[in-house]
Scaffold this motif. Structure first.
Motif, short mmCIF file in Angstrom:
data_model
loop_
_atom_site.label_atom_id
_atom_site.label_comp_id
_atom_site.label_asym_id
_atom_site.label_seq_id
_atom_site.Cartn_x
_atom_site.Cartn_y
_atom_site.Cartn_z
N GLY A 92 0.82 -1.21 0.00
CA GLY A 92 0.00 0.00 0.00
C GLY A 92 0.85 1.25 0.00
N SER A 93 0.23 2.38 0.34
CA SER A 93 0.91 3.67 0.28
C SER A 93 1.13 4.21 1.69
N LEU A 94 2.16 5.06 1.80
CA LEU A 94 2.51 5.69 3.07
C LEU A 94 2.88 7.13 2.75
N LYS A 95 2.21 8.06 3.42
CA LYS A 95 2.40 9.49 3.14
C LYS A 95 3.08 10.15 4.32
N ILE A 96 4.26 10.75 4.06
CA ILE A 96 5.12 11.27 5.13
C ILE A 96 5.49 12.72 4.83
N THR A 97 5.57 13.53 5.87
CA THR A 97 6.09 14.89 5.74
C THR A 97 7.25 15.06 6.70
N ALA A 98 8.23 15.89 6.30
CA ALA A 98 9.44 16.08 7.10
C ALA A 98 10.08 17.42 6.73
N PRO A 99 10.95 17.96 7.60
CA PRO A 99 11.64 19.21 7.28
C PRO A 99 12.59 19.04 6.09
N GLY A 138 -4.06 14.55 6.23
CA GLY A 138 -4.08 13.25 5.57
C GLY A 138 -2.75 12.54 5.55
N TYR A 139 -1.71 13.12 6.19
CA TYR A 139 -0.42 12.42 6.27
C TYR A 139 -0.51 11.29 7.29
N ASP A 140 0.16 10.19 6.99
CA ASP A 140 0.22 9.08 7.93
C ASP A 140 1.22 9.34 9.05
N LEU A 141 2.26 10.13 8.73
CA LEU A 141 3.37 10.27 9.67
C LEU A 141 4.11 11.56 9.37
N ALA A 142 4.59 12.20 10.42
CA ALA A 142 5.46 13.37 10.27
C ALA A 142 6.74 13.15 11.06
N LEU A 143 7.86 13.57 10.49
CA LEU A 143 9.12 13.61 11.21
C LEU A 143 9.35 15.05 11.65
N ARG A 144 9.66 15.22 12.93
CA ARG A 144 9.79 16.56 13.47
C ARG A 144 10.86 16.62 14.53
N HIS A 273 15.11 15.78 20.61
CA HIS A 273 14.88 14.53 19.87
C HIS A 273 14.38 14.79 18.45
N ILE A 274 14.61 13.81 17.57
CA ILE A 274 13.89 13.70 16.31
C ILE A 274 12.70 12.77 16.58
N LEU A 275 11.52 13.22 16.23
CA LEU A 275 10.29 12.50 16.56
C LEU A 275 9.58 12.02 15.30
N ALA A 276 8.97 10.84 15.41
CA ALA A 276 8.00 10.38 14.43
C ALA A 276 6.62 10.55 15.06
N VAL A 277 5.75 11.31 14.41
CA VAL A 277 4.50 11.74 15.01
C VAL A 277 3.32 11.29 14.15
N TYR A 278 2.27 10.78 14.80
CA TYR A 278 1.04 10.44 14.08
C TYR A 278 -0.15 10.74 14.99
N PRO A 279 -1.35 10.94 14.41
CA PRO A 279 -2.52 11.31 15.22
C PRO A 279 -2.88 10.21 16.21
N SER A 280 -3.25 10.61 17.43
CA SER A 280 -3.55 9.65 18.49
C SER A 280 -4.85 8.90 18.23
N HIS A 281 -5.76 9.49 17.44
CA HIS A 281 -7.03 8.79 17.18
C HIS A 281 -6.88 7.73 16.08
N ARG A 282 -5.67 7.65 15.50
CA ARG A 282 -5.42 6.62 14.48
C ARG A 282 -4.42 5.62 15.02
N ARG A 283 -4.83 4.37 15.03
CA ARG A 283 -3.90 3.34 15.47
C ARG A 283 -2.76 3.24 14.45
N ALA A 284 -1.53 3.15 14.95
CA ALA A 284 -0.39 3.06 14.04
C ALA A 284 -0.48 1.75 13.25
N THR A 285 -0.49 1.84 11.94
CA THR A 285 -0.54 0.65 11.10
C THR A 285 0.82 -0.01 11.05
#
Length: 314
Positions: A92-99, A138-144, A273-285
């Motif tokens: 499937g697809s994975l959508k990520i945003t990062a600096p 709509g991103y699955d994950l952000a690096l911050r 830290h460098i963090l991987a962040v995702y919404p708490s209402h979405r279970r991490a796939t």
């Protein structure tokens, strides 16, 4: 009536603000969508939309129901995807945003290795320094960079955000002046400007003592683009505070030298830290967890600086 189908029709209608546009997107008739929403309203005993001849708008009950309906549909989609991956492996697809700065520093290597390890996953990686609202984008994950006490979000630490003060050997030889707290104002500086950072001083710690060091007010170069500053540091034009995740390969091959190494530099509002962040209402796939595990292992690998250097020399 199919409850899940009615929920989907309600959500799309609410998003588009029109029964006719929603019907066109879903391949249904407007009357079918109207019937579905009417069924939900009858079941709830409350109106979801205020209707007029020109437009529709959500009621207060509708706004509350929309948030829950979105989460229900999203969780069902995720559960179906997880079941498929249990049977057929990660896909499937994975959508990520990062600096932006993460790209050349390490994310290009991470993405390449991840794609090789998981050939059935498609990645979309968007690099930007603007704040992205994960609850709406709509991103699955952000690096911050930052702190992990984020409301509505789950944050996993994937790496360290320690800072180093660096200069090129050419700059240090040309200047011929030691870098100490007493000589900082005599050096040429490359300063990163960001709304979260102080413009007047840096905090450092040494031997348990916290110190405030004044920033030069007339640097040789200041910019809000880190890559531009790094290029000029490598070219010998001054000193730069740089994250070790970025400086590591240049320190390894000698293109940069760390100075005042016995001082711990406070990363300020960027956090430690460098963090991987995702919404708490979405279970991490499984896909999200696989990416988090991969980047954590990569950033913890002491050999990655050598690998990055070899990659640049090829």
């Amino acid at each position: 009536m199919d409850k899940l189908g009615a929920l989907k029709m309600f959500v799309v209608t609410a998003q588009l603000g029109s029964f006719s546009r929603a019907a066109e997107q879903l391949g249904k008739t407007p009357s079918a969508l109207t019937k579905a929403v009417n069924h939900l309203e009858t079941e709830l005993g409350a109106r979801l939309f205020e209707r007029s001849t020109r437009r529709i708008s959500l009621t207060e009950s509708g706004r509350l129901y929309l948030e829950t309906a979105r989460q229900v549909l999203q969780r069902l989609d995720e559960a179906g995807e997880e079941i498929e991956q249990l049977q057929h492996g990660l896909r499937g697809s994975l959508k990520i945003t990062a600096p932006l700065a993460y790209g050349q520093a390490f994310l290009d290597q991470v993405v390449g290795g991840f794609l090789e390890q998981y050939p059935q996953i498609d990645l979309q990686v968007d690099l930007c320094d603007a704040f992205v609202n994960l609850l709406e984008s709509g991103y699955d994950l952000a690096l911050r960079e930052g702190h992990d006490d984020l409301p509505g979000l789950i944050a996993r630490v994937v790496g360290s955000n320690r800072l180093a003060l660096c200069g090129s050997p050419e700059y240090l030889a040309r200047k011929g002046l030691p870098v100490t707290p007493q000589t900082l104002d005599q050096h040429e500086w490359l300063l990163y400007r960001h709304p979260l950072l102080s413009r007047e001083f840096w905090w450092v710690e040494r031997d348990g003592q916290r110190l405030s060091l004044p920033q030069p007010q007339t640097p040789r170069l200041r910019s809000d683009n880190y890559d531009l500053l790094l290029a000029n540091a490598l070219a010998g034009r001054g000193l730069l505070h740089t994250p070790l995740w970025s400086a590591a390969p240049y320190l390894a091959d000698g293109r940069l030298v760390q100075v005042m190494a016995d001082y711990d530099i406070d990363p300020d509002s960027f956090g430690p830290h460098i963090l991987a962040v995702y919404p708490s209402h979405r279970r991490a796939t499984a896909k999200v967890l696989a990416f988090i595990d991969y980047i954590t292992a990569y950033l913890a690998d002491p050999c990655r600086s050598e690998l990055a250097r070899e990659g640049r020399q090829r």
